[in-house]
Scaffold this motif. Structure first.
Motif, PDB file in Angstrom:
ATOM      1  N   GLY A  67      57.989  39.891  51.301  1.00  0.00           N
ATOM      2  CA  GLY A  67      57.132  38.756  51.646  1.00  0.00           C
ATOM      3  C   GLY A  67      57.572  37.470  50.975  1.00  0.00           C
ATOM      4  O   GLY A  67      57.601  36.405  51.603  1.00  0.00           O
ATOM      5  N   LEU A  68      57.934  37.571  49.684  1.00  0.00           N
ATOM      6  CA  LEU A  68      58.392  36.391  48.958  1.00  0.00           C
ATOM      7  C   LEU A  68      59.701  35.868  49.538  1.00  0.00           C
ATOM      8  O   LEU A  68      59.880  34.649  49.708  1.00  0.00           O
ATOM      9  CB  LEU A  68      58.565  36.740  47.476  1.00  0.00           C
ATOM     10  N   PHE A  69      60.612  36.779  49.869  1.00  0.00           N
ATOM     11  CA  PHE A  69      61.889  36.371  50.454  1.00  0.00           C
ATOM     12  C   PHE A  69      61.671  35.665  51.794  1.00  0.00           C
ATOM     13  O   PHE A  69      62.304  34.643  52.085  1.00  0.00           O
ATOM     14  CB  PHE A  69      62.777  37.602  50.645  1.00  0.00           C
TER      15      PHE A  69
ATOM     16  N   GLY B  51      61.349  30.317  61.072  1.00  0.00           N
ATOM     17  CA  GLY B  51      59.927  30.665  61.061  1.00  0.00           C
ATOM     18  C   GLY B  51      59.650  32.115  61.407  1.00  0.00           C
ATOM     19  O   GLY B  51      58.688  32.705  60.907  1.00  0.00           O
ATOM     20  N   ARG B  52      60.499  32.721  62.244  1.00  0.00           N
ATOM     21  CA  ARG B  52      60.234  34.107  62.649  1.00  0.00           C
ATOM     22  C   ARG B  52      60.505  35.090  61.522  1.00  0.00           C
ATOM     23  O   ARG B  52      60.157  36.267  61.624  1.00  0.00           O
ATOM     24  CB  ARG B  52      61.074  34.457  63.879  1.00  0.00           C
TER      25      ARG B  52
ATOM     26  N   LYS C  53      61.315  28.358  54.713  1.00  0.00           N
ATOM     27  CA  LYS C  53      61.336  26.951  54.321  1.00  0.00           C
ATOM     28  C   LYS C  53      62.592  26.228  54.803  1.00  0.00           C
ATOM     29  O   LYS C  53      62.620  24.998  54.860  1.00  0.00           O
ATOM     30  CB  LYS C  53      61.252  26.838  52.794  1.00  0.00           C
ATOM     31  N   ASN C  54      63.643  26.975  55.141  1.00  0.00           N
ATOM     32  CA  ASN C  54      64.888  26.341  55.586  1.00  0.00           C
ATOM     33  C   ASN C  54      64.685  25.603  56.901  1.00  0.00           C
ATOM     34  O   ASN C  54      63.967  26.087  57.791  1.00  0.00           O
ATOM     35  CB  ASN C  54      65.984  27.405  55.749  1.00  0.00           C
TER      36      ASN C  54
ATOM     37  N   ALA D  19      68.802  28.256  39.251  1.00  0.00           N
ATOM     38  CA  ALA D  19      67.631  27.826  38.481  1.00  0.00           C
ATOM     39  C   ALA D  19      66.610  27.153  39.382  1.00  0.00           C
ATOM     40  O   ALA D  19      65.403  27.220  39.134  1.00  0.00           O
ATOM     41  CB  ALA D  19      68.069  26.879  37.368  1.00  0.00           C
ATOM     42  N   GLY D  20      67.103  26.514  40.453  1.00  0.00           N
ATOM     43  CA  GLY D  20      66.192  25.827  41.367  1.00  0.00           C
ATOM     44  C   GLY D  20      65.369  26.760  42.227  1.00  0.00           C
ATOM     45  O   GLY D  20      64.366  26.328  42.820  1.00  0.00           O
ATOM     46  N   ILE D  21      65.775  28.037  42.329  1.00  0.00           N
ATOM     47  CA  ILE D  21      65.009  28.993  43.129  1.00  0.00           C
ATOM     48  C   ILE D  21      63.608  29.153  42.559  1.00  0.00           C
ATOM     49  O   ILE D  21      62.615  29.146  43.290  1.00  0.00           O
ATOM     50  CB  ILE D  21      65.735  30.352  43.182  1.00  0.00           C
ATOM     51  N   LEU D  22      63.524  29.288  41.221  1.00  0.00           N
ATOM     52  CA  LEU D  22      62.210  29.410  40.588  1.00  0.00           C
ATOM     53  C   LEU D  22      61.381  28.148  40.801  1.00  0.00           C
ATOM     54  O   LEU D  22      60.163  28.232  41.010  1.00  0.00           O
ATOM     55  CB  LEU D  22      62.371  29.690  39.093  1.00  0.00           C
ATOM     56  N   THR D  23      62.047  27.003  40.769  1.00  0.00           N
ATOM     57  CA  THR D  23      61.326  25.753  41.017  1.00  0.00           C
ATOM     58  C   THR D  23      60.739  25.737  42.422  1.00  0.00           C
ATOM     59  O   THR D  23      59.579  25.347  42.619  1.00  0.00           O
ATOM     60  CB  THR D  23      62.283  24.551  40.839  1.00  0.00           C
ATOM     61  N   LEU D  24      61.524  26.177  43.410  1.00  0.00           N
ATOM     62  CA  LEU D  24      61.034  26.245  44.786  1.00  0.00           C
ATOM     63  C   LEU D  24      59.881  27.223  44.910  1.00  0.00           C
ATOM     64  O   LEU D  24      58.914  26.988  45.649  1.00  0.00           O
ATOM     65  CB  LEU D  24      62.173  26.652  45.725  1.00  0.00           C
TER      66      LEU D  24
END
Length: 343
Positions: free
Chosen positions: A98-100, A118-119, A106-107, A40-45
């Motif tokens: 792109g979304l993935f 970042g890469r 962000k990690n 559920a937190g994935i959508l929040t992120l």
């Protein structure tokens, strides 16, 4: 007595087993609850970041309209609309990639990924570029076939769908133009997001395709020129291929760890005459510079310091020089060398 002792021992083991089983079930239930919370937190992120939020909503819009375009394209037998529908299918895959990559980046760095994630954005841009190349090749092949055998096109309701597709893509251009071409978080001009650039090119290619469908539909309706549909498709394929080549070249160069063009001249100038730039520095060896991610430059170099120089001062000066060039992470090894005026 022995039988009673055995029975007592068995009862204790049974109680211990039941306790352990209950404890295991509680842990399992706890993990399930944590897993559900994280899902559920994935959508929040996603909704916390304006880039990922825009990607998510445009992915939903693109996916819905893809079915509309494909249905009308097969109904009217329009290559332009069918190709635009399949292009939107690849756009959905590209937007998903792109979304993935935005979420993966962000990690934070860890022991295994010491530089972070970042890469992932660069990889996302490269994959989206390959998607667009595939779309271009598909358009070329299908258009060549239809040039030899032009089909009859039912263009009665084609214009409405083409205009709607154009409006959908305008929404995407509005959302992603600034993200793909603007400065990064640090405000640096060279902070270029390859991932969002790939997403933007997908949407731009879709917009051009919609314009092409509108033009070819008008030519078919007004002039009866059935060849317009494949000819416009050839033009769209060439334009898509031309626009995506710079993205493939730049993201490929980053993955091959080519020296960043933004700092190439400054680095070359320093390495040619290191003694001029830093007092006490005799030579630089084994210099390597590359782009880690969007606008993040990394380097390593071995310094040969004069025997009478202050090593720490030389190290500080060198790191300052490269920081001014834009190198964010610099690894420096220092070695002293017996130096004379004739060396």
């Amino acid at each position: 007595f022995w039988s009673s002792a055995v029975c007592s021992e068995e009862r204790r083991e049974a109680r211990a087993h039941a306790h352990t089983h209950t404890h295991t079930m509680l842990l399992s239930d706890s993990r399930d609850r944590e897993g559900g919370a994280s899902s559920a937190g994935i959508l929040t992120l996603i909704f916390e970041d304006p880039r990922s939020r825009a990607l998510f909503w445009f992915l939903v819009l693109n996916f819905a309209f893809m079915f509309v375009e494909l249905a009308y394209g097969f109904w009217t037998n329009s290559l332009g609309l069918i190709s635009d529908g399949f292009h939107m299918m690849f756009d959905c895959a590209g937007l998903g990639v792109g979304l993935f990559c935005v979420m993966l980046a962000k990690n934070k760095p860890n022991e295994q990924y010491s530089y972070g994630y970042g890469r992932a954005k660069v990889v996302g841009g490269f994959v989206n570029g390959l998607f667009l190349v595939f779309v271009s090749v598909f358009l070329f092949v299908e258009a060549a076939s239809r040039l030899l055998h032009p089909p009859h096109i039912h263009s009665e309701k084609l214009m409405v769908v083409a205009v709607l597709g154009f409006l959908v893509n305008l929404v995407g251009l509005f959302f992603f133009h600034d993200h793909a071409h603007g400065a990064g978080e640090g405000g640096c001009d060279h902070d270029h997001d390859e991932n969002l650039h790939g997403v933007f090119l997908h949407i731009l290619a879709d917009t051009v395709s919609s314009i092409g469908v509108i033009i070819s539909t008008w030519l078919v309706q007004a002039k009866g020129w059935m060849m317009a549909d494949p000819l416009v498709s050839v033009f769209m394929a060439a334009l898509i291929l031309w626009s995506v080549l710079p993205l493939i070249r730049s993201s490929g160069s980053i993955m091959l760890q080519v020296t960043p063009p933004a700092i190439q001249s400054s680095v070359d100038n320093f390495l040619r005459t290191p003694a001029v730039h830093v007092e006490g520095l005799a030579d630089c060896r084994d210099a390597h510079f590359w782009t880690l991610g969007s606008g993040v430059f990394v380097g390593s170099v071995n310094l040969i310091v004069r025997n009478d120089a202050d090593e720490q001062q030389v190290l500080t000066d060198v790191q300052t020089k490269f920081a001014e060039m834009g190198v964010r992470h610099m690894t420096v090894q220092v070695a002293k060398h017996r130096w004379t005026a004739t060396s």
